[in-house]
Design a protein around this motif. Structure first.
Motif, PDB file in Angstrom:
ATOM      1  N   ALA A 149      -1.256   4.016   7.725  1.00 16.23           N
ATOM      2  CA  ALA A 149      -2.439   3.175   7.937  1.00 16.23           C
ATOM      3  C   ALA A 149      -2.198   1.760   7.430  1.00 16.23           C
ATOM      4  O   ALA A 149      -2.570   0.775   8.080  1.00 16.23           O
ATOM      5  N   LEU A 150      -1.553   1.641   6.266  1.00 18.19           N
ATOM      6  CA  LEU A 150      -1.259   0.313   5.727  1.00 18.19           C
ATOM      7  C   LEU A 150      -0.318  -0.464   6.639  1.00 18.19           C
ATOM      8  O   LEU A 150      -0.443  -1.685   6.767  1.00 18.19           O
ATOM      9  N   ALA A 151       0.628   0.228   7.255  1.00 13.93           N
ATOM     10  CA  ALA A 151       1.612  -0.431   8.109  1.00 13.93           C
ATOM     11  C   ALA A 151       1.153  -0.550   9.549  1.00 13.93           C
ATOM     12  O   ALA A 151       1.862  -1.142  10.372  1.00 13.93           O
ATOM     13  N   GLY A 152      -0.007   0.017   9.874  1.00 16.05           N
ATOM     14  CA  GLY A 152      -0.496  -0.038  11.244  1.00 16.05           C
ATOM     15  C   GLY A 152       0.259   0.892  12.173  1.00 16.05           C
ATOM     16  O   GLY A 152       0.435   0.598  13.354  1.00 16.05           O
ATOM     17  N   GLU A 153       0.694   2.032  11.654  1.00 19.38           N
ATOM     18  CA  GLU A 153       1.431   3.004  12.453  1.00 19.38           C
ATOM     19  C   GLU A 153       0.602   4.270  12.640  1.00 19.38           C
ATOM     20  O   GLU A 153      -0.413   4.477  11.973  1.00 19.38           O
ATOM     21  N   HIS A 154       1.065   5.114  13.547  1.00 21.28           N
ATOM     22  CA  HIS A 154       0.374   6.365  13.848  1.00 21.28           C
ATOM     23  C   HIS A 154       1.218   7.539  13.374  1.00 21.28           C
ATOM     24  O   HIS A 154       2.438   7.436  13.235  1.00 21.28           O
ATOM     25  N   VAL A 155       0.538   8.682  13.141  1.00 20.00           N
ATOM     26  CA  VAL A 155       1.206   9.856  12.572  1.00 20.00           C
ATOM     27  C   VAL A 155       0.948  11.059  13.455  1.00 20.00           C
ATOM     28  O   VAL A 155      -0.182  11.300  13.899  1.00 20.00           O
ATOM     29  N   VAL A 182      -6.868   1.213  13.316  1.00 21.24           N
ATOM     30  CA  VAL A 182      -5.918   1.137  12.207  1.00 21.24           C
ATOM     31  C   VAL A 182      -4.812   2.154  12.403  1.00 21.24           C
ATOM     32  O   VAL A 182      -3.626   1.827  12.387  1.00 21.24           O
ATOM     33  N   SER A 183      -5.200   3.400  12.604  1.00 23.27           N
ATOM     34  CA  SER A 183      -4.196   4.456  12.740  1.00 23.27           C
ATOM     35  C   SER A 183      -4.794   5.654  13.458  1.00 23.27           C
ATOM     36  O   SER A 183      -5.955   6.007  13.234  1.00 23.27           O
ATOM     37  N   ALA A 242     -15.613   4.817  -4.556  1.00 25.07           N
ATOM     38  CA  ALA A 242     -14.176   4.543  -4.695  1.00 25.07           C
ATOM     39  C   ALA A 242     -13.812   3.333  -3.844  1.00 25.07           C
ATOM     40  O   ALA A 242     -14.323   3.156  -2.734  1.00 25.07           O
ATOM     41  N   PRO A 243     -12.917   2.468  -4.356  1.00 29.06           N
ATOM     42  CA  PRO A 243     -12.592   1.229  -3.637  1.00 29.06           C
ATOM     43  C   PRO A 243     -11.781   1.498  -2.364  1.00 29.06           C
ATOM     44  O   PRO A 243     -10.642   1.929  -2.430  1.00 29.06           O
ATOM     45  N   ARG A 244     -12.402   1.274  -1.214  1.00 25.66           N
ATOM     46  CA  ARG A 244     -11.728   1.472   0.061  1.00 25.66           C
ATOM     47  C   ARG A 244     -11.156   0.146   0.560  1.00 25.66           C
ATOM     48  O   ARG A 244     -11.503  -0.917   0.076  1.00 25.66           O
ATOM     49  N   LEU A 245     -10.300   0.239   1.540  1.00 22.04           N
ATOM     50  CA  LEU A 245      -9.616  -0.945   2.078  1.00 22.04           C
ATOM     51  C   LEU A 245     -10.374  -1.486   3.281  1.00 22.04           C
ATOM     52  O   LEU A 245     -10.755  -0.731   4.183  1.00 22.04           O
ATOM     53  N   THR A 246     -10.571  -2.794   3.301  1.00 24.54           N
ATOM     54  CA  THR A 246     -11.199  -3.428   4.459  1.00 24.54           C
ATOM     55  C   THR A 246     -10.138  -3.754   5.507  1.00 24.54           C
ATOM     56  O   THR A 246      -8.937  -3.792   5.208  1.00 24.54           O
ATOM     57  N   LEU A 247     -10.577  -3.997   6.716  1.00 20.30           N
ATOM     58  CA  LEU A 247      -9.642  -4.363   7.781  1.00 20.30           C
ATOM     59  C   LEU A 247      -8.945  -5.679   7.451  1.00 20.30           C
ATOM     60  O   LEU A 247      -7.762  -5.860   7.748  1.00 20.30           O
TER      61      LEU A 247
END
Length: 514
Positions: A48-54, A159-160, A212-217
Motif C-alpha cells: 500500500a505504501l509503494a502503491g502496489e497490489h498483492v 491505493v492497493s 489509531a493514526p491512519r495514513l492519508t492519501l
C-alpha cells in the motif's frame, strides 16, 4: 508528515522515527488476533505504501479477506470495496451500474460511487474468474489508477488492490492480469505449532481502534515522492543483478518492469525504516515479487540465500585471499637482501678479520686431511702429483739433492711455493632497496583494496542502520541476514586491520636513491 520534511546528512530521514512508529502500530493492529499472519500483513502494508497490489494464494478460511479489510483500516480516506468474482460476474458488480439519465442523452456512463473506481482499498476474491468484459477495465485500473467512464478517463483514489485465489492461473489470457500484482503471498493454514493459539481466538475479533493514526492519501503520495530520492547501495545493486542472473539460469523469467518496481518497493521500505539507502538487509523483501507459482518459492529462496552468501561470505573470502597474497609478497620483500656496495658502487666483501673490503677473493693455505700444510712441487720433481707436505718433499725429492735440507727449507719458506686455494669472500648484505615506482604502485594496490573493504563495511553498517528491528523483514528472515552481516563485518574489520598493518610495513621498505 508534511511536504517540507527533509533528510538529515547522517543517513536517517527527518521524521523517520515518528513514521516508523506509526507504521509499526498499524502492522501490529493488522496482526492482532491473527495467528501466523505476520508476514502477509507486512507485505500488504508495504504494498500500500509503494502503491502496489498483492495476490494472496491459498485455500479458503486462511484470513485472506480479513487481512484486506484490516489494510483498509490503515488508510484514512476513500471507501473499501470487496467482491467475490465468479464466471458469471458482470462489469456492473465492480464498476457500478449504467446511468439511466446518461443513456437518455446517448452517453455510456457508469455510476461509480460505492464501487471499485471510488475505492482506496479493495479486495477481489477469486479474481481470475474475471471474464473478458471485466478484464480490460481491471488492467487499466490496476496499472494506471484510471477508469474509462464513457468518453472520459477518470483518475481513481486507488491505493492497493488485494486479490485472492486458490491457485495461480494457467490461462494465457490471464497472464497480464497476474503480472499486475507485484507481490504474491502464499497463505497456508496455521501450523501445528500455532493451532492451539488459533483455538483461543475469539469468534468476533475486537474492532480496530478508530483513534489509531491512519495514513492519508496525501501522506502516501509524499512517501512515494520521497522514496524516489533513496539510493540503491552498490551491494544492493549487485544483489539485484546477481539474483536476476541466478533466476535466469534456473529458468525463472522476471520482466524488466517487475525488477524496476521491486527496486522502487525497496526504496519505500528503506525510507519507512528511516534510511536513505537500500542495503543487503532489504534483500529478503524481493522474495514475494519473484515467483509466479507456489512451487517456485523454494527455488527463489534458495537463489536469494546463495546470492547473499556470495555477497557476504564469498566476497570477504576473495578479499582475504588478496590480503594473504600481499602479506606473503611484502614479507618476502622485507626479508630480501642485496649485495652492499661502497660509495663508489663497488661490491663489498668481508675479509678474514671481518673488515669490509672490495677484493672478492682471498688465498687460503691448503692442508691435507690431517691439517698439514701443502706446498707446490718443484719444477724438476718427477711426479704426477703437484702438492706435497714438507715431509713428502724431503722423502721424494730433496734428500737426494746436494744441500737438500737447506734447499727444502728455502723452498717452503718462499710464499709463492705454498699451496693456496682461491676462495670467494662472503658478501656484505643489506636490505634490498626497491624503485620508488614499485613502492608507490604497491601502496596504490593496498589503498584500492582498503577502499573496497571500507566500501563493503560501509554497506554493512548501513544495513544495520535504522532504529530497532526492520519493519518489513520478518524476524526469522532478518535474523538469518543479520547473522551473515555480522560475520562479514567481523571478517572485513579484521581484514581492514591487516591492510593498515601492511601499509605500515610497506613504509619499512628501503627505497632506492632515498
Amino acid at each position: 508528515m508534511s511536504a517540507t520534511q527533509t533528510s538529515d546528512p547522517a543517513g536517517e530521514t527527518a521524521g523517520a522515527p515518528a513514521l516508523r512508529e506509526r507504521l509499526r502500530a498499524l502492522h501490529l493492529r493488522m496482526c492482532e488476533g491473527l495467528i501466523e499472519r505476520d508476514e502477509p500483513a507486512r507485505v500488504l502494508l508495504l504494498a500500500a505504501l509503494a502503491g502496489e497490489h498483492v495476490l494472496l494464494l491459498g485455500p479458503p478460511g486462511t484470513a485472506k479477506s480479513e487481512l484486506a479489510r484490516r489494510l483498509r483500516g490503515c488508510v484514512a480516506e476513500g471507501i473499501y470495496f470487496e467482491r467475490l468474482l465468479t464466471r458469471f460476474s458482470v462489469p456492473e458488480e465492480l464498476f457500478g451500474p449504467l446511468s439511466i439519465k446518461a443513456l437518455e442523452r446517448d452517453e455510456y456512463v457508469r455510476l461509480t460511487e460505492g464501487y471499485l473506481p471510488a475505492a482506496s482499498v479493495a479486495f477481489l476474491d477469486e479474481i481470475f474468474n474475471a471474464n473478458s468484459a471485466i478484464l480490460n477495465a481491471l488492467l487499466t485500473l490496476l496499472n494506471e489508477r484510471e477508469f474509462d467512464n464513457g468518453t472520459r478517463r477518470v483518475a481513481t483514489p486507488l491505493v492497493s488492490v488485494v486479490a485472492a485465489t486458490n491457485h495461480a492461473p494457467d490461462a494465457p489470457e490471464l497472464a497480464a492480469l497476474h503480472d499486475r500484482f507485484l507481490f504474491r503471498c502464499h497463505v497456508t493454514p496455521v501450523s501445528a505449532d500455532g493451532f492451539l493459539a488459533l483455538l483461543d481466538v475469539p469468534a468476533s475479533p475486537r474492532p480496530p481502534d478508530a483513534a489509531a493514526p491512519r495514513l492519508t492519501l496525501a501522506e502516501l503520495d509524499e512517501i512515494r515522492r520521497r522514496a524516489a530520492g533513496v539510493s540503491l547501495s552498490p551491494s544492493a545493486r549487485s544483489l539485484l543483478a546477481s539474483m536476476r542472473a541466478s533466476l535466469a539460469e534456473k529458468g525463472l523469467y522476471v520482466s524488466d518492469r517487475r525488477w524496476r518496481r521491486i527496486a522502487n518497493v525497496l526504496r519505500v521500505a528503506a525510507l519507512c525504516d528511516g534510511r536513505r539507502v537500500v542495503t543487503l538487509a532489504d534483500g529478503p523483501l524481493m522474495l514475494h515479487g519473484l515467483w509466479d507459482r507456489p512451487e517456485q518459492i523454494e527455488v527463489v529462496e534458495g537463489a536469494l540465500a546463495a546470492t547473499l552468501d556470495a555477497a557476504l561470505v564469498d566476497e570477504p573470502r576473495r578479499h582475504e585471499a588478496m590480503v594473504e597474497a600481499f602479506e606473503a609478497e611484502i614479507d618476502k620483500e622485507l626479508r630480501c637482501v642485496e649485495h652492499a656496495c661502497d660509495e663508489e658502487g663497488r661490491p663489498l666483501y668481508l675479509d678474514e678479520a671481518g673488515e669490509r673490503v672490495t677484493e672478492p677473493y682471498h688465498r687460503r693455505p691448503v692442508t691435507n686431511a690431517d691439517g698439514v700444510l701443502l706446498f707446490e712441487a718443484p719444477p724438476d720433481m718427477a711426479s704426477p702429483r703437484r702438492r706435497f707436505t714438507m715431509g713428502e718433499l724431503w722423502e721424494e725429492h730433496f734428500q737426494n739433492k746436494v744441500n737438500g735440507w737447506e734447499r727444502l727449507e728455502a723452498w717452503v719458506k718462499t710464499p709463492l711455493h705454498q699451496a693456496f686455494a682461491r676462495e670467494l669472500r662472503a658478501p656484505v648484505t643489506a636490505p634490498a632497496r626497491y624503485p620508488a615506482e614499485h613502492v608507490a604502485a604497491r601502496r596504490r594496490q593496498l589503498e584500492e583494496l582498503l577502499g573496497d573493504v571500507d566500501g563493503f563495511l560501509s554497506g554493512i553498517s548501513a544495513a544495520h542502520g535504522g532504529a530497532g528491528p526492520s519493519l518489513w523483514v520478518s524476524e526469522a528472515r532478518h535474523g538469518a541476514v543479520a547473522r551473515r552481516l555480522a560475520a562479514s563485518e567481523r571478517s572485513l574489520s579484521a581484514l581492514r586491520g591487516r591492510l593498515l598493518s601492511l601499509l605500515g610495513r610497506l613504509a619499512e621498505l628501503p627505497v632506492r636513491g632515498a
